[in-house]
Design an enzyme around this catalytic site. Structure first.
Site, mmCIF file in Angstrom:
data_model
loop_
_atom_site.group_PDB
_atom_site.id
_atom_site.type_symbol
_atom_site.label_atom_id
_atom_site.label_comp_id
_atom_site.label_asym_id
_atom_site.label_seq_id
_atom_site.Cartn_x
_atom_site.Cartn_y
_atom_site.Cartn_z
ATOM 1 N N SER A 142 0.551 -1.534 0.031
ATOM 2 C CA SER A 142 0.066 0.064 0.114
ATOM 3 C C SER A 142 0.654 1.384 -0.020
ATOM 4 C CB SER A 142 -0.809 -0.061 1.037
ATOM 5 O OG SER A 142 -0.267 0.000 2.660
ATOM 6 N N HIS A 170 -5.416 -4.538 -0.661
ATOM 7 C CA HIS A 170 -5.197 -3.487 -2.028
ATOM 8 C C HIS A 170 -5.448 -4.128 -3.371
ATOM 9 C CE1 HIS A 170 -4.504 -0.273 0.848
ATOM 10 N NE2 HIS A 170 -3.828 -1.217 1.722
ATOM 11 N N LYS A 201 -12.620 -1.782 2.202
ATOM 12 C CA LYS A 201 -11.720 -1.038 1.340
ATOM 13 C C LYS A 201 -12.845 -1.099 -0.165
ATOM 14 C CE LYS A 201 -7.192 -1.733 3.363
ATOM 15 N NZ LYS A 201 -7.118 -0.533 4.447
HETATM 16 N N1 PLP Z 1 -3.596 -5.449 5.494
HETATM 17 C C1 PLP Z 1 -3.368 -4.591 4.612
HETATM 18 C C2 PLP Z 1 -2.302 -4.670 3.765
HETATM 19 C C3 PLP Z 1 -4.075 -3.318 5.019
HETATM 20 O O1 PLP Z 1 -3.498 -2.217 4.182
HETATM 21 C C4 PLP Z 1 -4.998 -3.208 5.841
HETATM 22 C C5 PLP Z 1 -5.528 -1.845 6.509
HETATM 23 O O2 PLP Z 1 -4.989 -1.009 6.214
HETATM 24 C C6 PLP Z 1 -5.254 -4.366 6.708
HETATM 25 C C7 PLP Z 1 -4.668 -5.563 6.499
HETATM 26 C C8 PLP Z 1 -6.132 -4.132 7.676
HETATM 27 O O3 PLP Z 1 -7.546 -4.250 7.309
HETATM 28 P P1 PLP Z 1 -8.629 -3.846 8.143
HETATM 29 O O4 PLP Z 1 -8.935 -2.409 7.988
HETATM 30 O O5 PLP Z 1 -9.836 -4.770 7.662
HETATM 31 O O6 PLP Z 1 -8.581 -4.227 9.642
#
Ligand code: PLP
Length: 354
Positions: A142, A170, A201
């Site tokens: 990200s 993502h 997302k």
């Molecule tokens: N994994 C990645 C790569 C993320 O970007 C995020 C969120 O920022 C998460 C996990 C966590 O997701 P959640 O918001 O559903 O806890």
């Protein structure tokens, strides 16, 4: 008023889609505000089971399990799956929730250099002495908008008898010809064993996460995964949003394609204007600026021109690699994209970035 958001993970614009909102309202009215329970006591309704089945179908996997977030899905999987006799090999730039999940397990830990296949191979060789090996990587990273070399990772995993885990937060909903994610984009859907992803997302933007993969793994998680066992079940309205978002994506890939075309428009116009955009073909478009202060004053000035973006600097990204991370959404019009590029050009000239 008149401000356009370019920093949300709302890649497909589904958080404001009328059908998604209606599905949430209907679920709220029919199934209530919440269940006041974890799943295995009295926290499972038909909509939870239906959504798990739909997620598995979307990813072409055997089964799926819901969590309150993908952070929880990542926190719960490694400890449940791996023992002190096993090994986990993790990309050094993996998301914080993967790092925390790995910290919680007792397996032997190997960290390989970001997307460096030579280093991964060296670590896999070293890890041959363990009972089981799991390679864990973000599908799309990200901060840089770069995509893991899954074909090469899967080849190495096959050679050294390892399983592959990807975090698709993502990627789910928009990468690959049908939006299935990085594994579809790179043609390795049958080689990646475990997928964790978010409902917060592209899939409506509310909340929730999941693991999808082989049925015995999902059965194991239902028995052993602590964030699943000891945390409240997803509220019906949230389940309704995600379920409708998946329906829309399984009906047509038009929304994902429109987002991809807008990403291409933004990346090519910004590059032509003289900016350096990290990553390739991903709606995360980091405008690389280097200097932390420059990133912060430019972001402020962009807001004055009606464009909402945020500067990222150390410790979120390495020192000297400050940037403004722009995220493209299907709800942006071509005019919105052009307005954003124009604002960047003006602000970039003003502050000497161009
Ligand atoms: N994994 C990645 C790569 C993320 O970007 C995020 C969120 O920022 C998460 C996990 C966590 O997701 P959640 O918001 O559903 O806890």
């Amino acid at each position: 008023a008149g401000i356009i958001n370019f920093c949300a993970n709302n890649y497909l614009g589904l958080s404001s889609h009328p059908e998604v909102i209606r599905a949430a309202v209907e679920a709220l009215e029919k199934f209530g505000a919440g269940l006041s329970s974890v799943r295995f006591i009295c926290g499972t309704q038909s909509i939870h089971k239906d959504l798990e089945e739909k997620i598995a179908r979307f990813h072409q996997r055997e089964d799926a399990i819901l969590y309150a977030s993908c952070f929880d899905a990542n926190a719960g999987i490694f400890e449940a799956l791996l023992t002190p006799e096993d090994a986990v090999l993790s990309d050094e730039l993996n998301h914080a929730s993967i790092i925390d999940g790995i910290r919680l397990c007792k397996a032997n830990k190997y960290r390989y250099k970001h997307m460096d296949m030579q280093d991964l191979e060296a670590k896999l060789k070293e890890a041959q002495k363990h009972r089981l090996r799991l390679v864990a990587t973000d599908g799309a990273f990200s901060m840089d908008g770069d995509i893991a070399p899954l074909r090469e990772i899967c080849q190495l995993a096959q050679k050294y008898d390892a399983l592959v885990f990807i975090d698709e937060c993502h990627a789910t909903g928009f990468l690959g010809p049908n939006g299935r994610g990085t594994d579809e984009l790179l043609g390795v859907m049958d080689k990646v064993t475990i997928i964790n992803s978010t409902l917060g997302k592209a899939l409506g933007g509310a909340a929730g996460g999941y693991t999808t993969g082989p049925k015995p793994l999902i059965d194991l998680l239902r028995q052993r995964s602590r964030p699943y066992l000891f945390s409240n079940s997803l509220p019906p309205a949230v389940v309704g949003c995600a379920s409708k978002a998946l329906d829309l994506l399984m009906e047509s890939n038009a929304i994902a394609q429109s987002m991809a075309a807008k990403t291409q428009r933004f990346r090519s116009k910004m590059t032509a204007a003289g900016f350096t955009i990290s990553g390739k073909d991903h709606p995360i478009c980091p405008v690389m600026l280097g200097d932390a202060r420059l990133a912060s004053v430019m972001a402020e000035d962009m807001l004055n021109r009606g464009i909402y973006v945020i500067g990222f600097s150390y410790p979120v990204v390495p020192k000297g690699k400050a940037r403004i991370r722009v995220q493209i959404s299907a709800v942006h019009s071509d005019e919105d994209i052009d307005r954003c590029v124009e604002a960047f050009t003006e602000v970039g000239r003003k502050h000497g970035a161009l």
